[in-house]
Motif scaffolding. Structure first.
Motif, PDB file in Angstrom:
ATOM      1  N   GLY A 208       0.809  -1.213   0.000  1.00  0.00           N
ATOM      2  CA  GLY A 208       0.000   0.000   0.000  1.00  0.00           C
ATOM      3  C   GLY A 208       0.840   1.259   0.000  1.00  0.00           C
ATOM      4  O   GLY A 208       0.518   2.235  -0.703  1.00  0.00           O
ATOM      5  N   GLU A 212       0.885   4.204  -2.876  1.00  0.00           N
ATOM      6  CA  GLU A 212       0.609   5.606  -2.553  1.00  0.00           C
ATOM      7  C   GLU A 212       1.731   6.507  -3.018  1.00  0.00           C
ATOM      8  O   GLU A 212       1.492   7.643  -3.469  1.00  0.00           O
ATOM      9  CB  GLU A 212       0.375   5.761  -1.048  1.00  0.00           C
ATOM     10  CG  GLU A 212      -1.006   5.335  -0.602  1.00  0.00           C
ATOM     11  CD  GLU A 212      -2.114   6.041  -1.376  1.00  0.00           C
ATOM     12  OE1 GLU A 212      -2.052   7.286  -1.515  1.00  0.00           O
ATOM     13  OE2 GLU A 212      -3.023   5.349  -1.882  1.00  0.00           O
ATOM     14  N   VAL A 281      -5.693  -2.348  -0.171  1.00  0.00           N
ATOM     15  CA  VAL A 281      -4.677  -1.290  -0.294  1.00  0.00           C
ATOM     16  C   VAL A 281      -4.477  -0.868  -1.747  1.00  0.00           C
ATOM     17  O   VAL A 281      -3.503  -0.188  -2.068  1.00  0.00           O
ATOM     18  CB  VAL A 281      -3.331  -1.712   0.334  1.00  0.00           C
ATOM     19  CG1 VAL A 281      -3.501  -1.971   1.824  1.00  0.00           C
ATOM     20  CG2 VAL A 281      -2.730  -2.926  -0.367  1.00  0.00           C
ATOM     21  N   THR A 283      -4.583  -2.983  -4.677  1.00  0.00           N
ATOM     22  CA  THR A 283      -4.086  -3.955  -5.654  1.00  0.00           C
ATOM     23  C   THR A 283      -5.204  -4.326  -6.628  1.00  0.00           C
ATOM     24  O   THR A 283      -6.308  -4.673  -6.208  1.00  0.00           O
ATOM     25  CB  THR A 283      -3.583  -5.225  -4.944  1.00  0.00           C
ATOM     26  OG1 THR A 283      -2.644  -4.858  -3.941  1.00  0.00           O
ATOM     27  CG2 THR A 283      -2.930  -6.171  -5.944  1.00  0.00           C
TER      28      THR A 283
END
Length: 311
Positions: A208, A212, A281, A283
């Motif tokens: 994650g 980001e 997250v 994917t």
């Protein structure tokens, strides 16, 4: 939960082309979306079996012996090939497949395979410089309109008046995959050149964080973060019962509890639950690293137990 699942293999551990063909055909028949392979010339543990196979040679063969799955590398090393010939090679395989090829490209890291086969292995900074220049040359060749020429000024791969052929058959060229844990150069290269960013063999929280970071760099660069696909790669080991699970873990030299912690392992439901945490997250695609290429029943169990639940 919607996740695209692909099969990812490590043939340098001793697989022949016939082994890869059997897995690729099973991948297609069972409904996975893609078959990908590493690009390495030296085994990592074990004796290497029959020895390595070349990634783009085998993918060319598979392009003619499959019909629907995506095919590609995760990832080709920029140290292995000059960018001009690589652009021609990948475009040729794309033509042979009817437009089903993707190119994962990285800086290279495994020094032993370079020394084993006489391949230069520059320091890390230079390898990243070469990767960046390769991406510029490859995308420049593919993106040059027919009838025009392509030139590139660079310290490693200068190009002068290239006819910029051959062309892939996919609109916009072959999709490029860039991945890794670097905080600065890797996200920048992904945002500039890639269709997909891959986080390989990292934890859910770290995956994650990597996503980001790429999204932040994309926003800074003026690119829509949603225009990239965000993927993960994880080793997989599924068993319908405990004995099967432990047998499959032993076959790849791993411990079941360790695999549960550091990969996708257990019953199909356990693996689906773990995949859900990756989806949480951000994917969108997962490359399932299958290490025992002789166990085609494993692929069938993953398709029946995991893939079926994600459809």
């Amino acid at each position: 939960m919607t996740l695209d699942l692909r099969i990812f293999t490590e043939p340098q551990q001793g697989a022949t082309y016939d082994d890869l063909l059997a897995v690729a055909r099973a991948t297609e028949e069972l409904g996975f979306s893609g078959f990908f392979r590493s690009d390495h010339y030296l085994h990592m543990g074990g004796d290497g079996g029959a020895g390595p196979t070349d990634a783009w040679t085998t993918l060319a063969g598979l392009a003619r012996e499959t019909s629907s799955i995506r095919l590609g590398t995760l990832v080709t090393s920029a140290t292995f090939r000059l960018p001009g010939p690589l652009a021609i090679q990948v475009a040729g395989v794309d033509q042979m497949s009817g437009g089903r090829v993707e190119l994962g490209l990285g800086a290279g890291w495994f020094e032993a395979e370079h020394t084993a086969y006489g391949i230069p292995f520059p320091p890390l900074g230079e390898r990243f410089d070469r990767l960046e220049e390769q991406l510029a040359v490859i995308t420049g060749i593919w993106g040059t309109p027919r009838g025009e020429t392509f030139s590139h000024e660079g310290p490693h791969y200068p190009v002068s008046d290239s006819p910029a052929l051959a062309k892939p058959v996919q609109d916009g060229g072959v999709p490029i995959i860039v991945g890794g844990g670097g905080r600065r150069r890797t996200p920048a290269l992904a945002v500039r050149y890639a269709a997909e960013f891959n986080a390989a063999f990292t934890s859910v929280p770290e995956t994650g964080r990597l996503f980001e970071r790429v999204r932040a760099v994309a926003r800074e660069a003026g690119r829509d973060p949603g225009s990239l696909t965000y993927s993960a790669a994880q080793v997989v080991c599924v068993g319908k019962d405990d004995a099967t699970l432990r047998r499959r873990a032993a076959a790849i030299g791993r411990d079941v509890d360790e695999l549960r912690e550091n990969g996708l392992a257990g019953s199909a439901d356990e693996v689906v639950d773990k995949l859900a945490t990756f989806a949480d997250v951000g994917t969108e695609r997962v490359y399932l690293q299958v290490l025992d290429l002789s166990d085609l029943d494993h692929l069938a169990d993953i398709a029946e137990g995991v893939l079926r639940q994600l459809r």
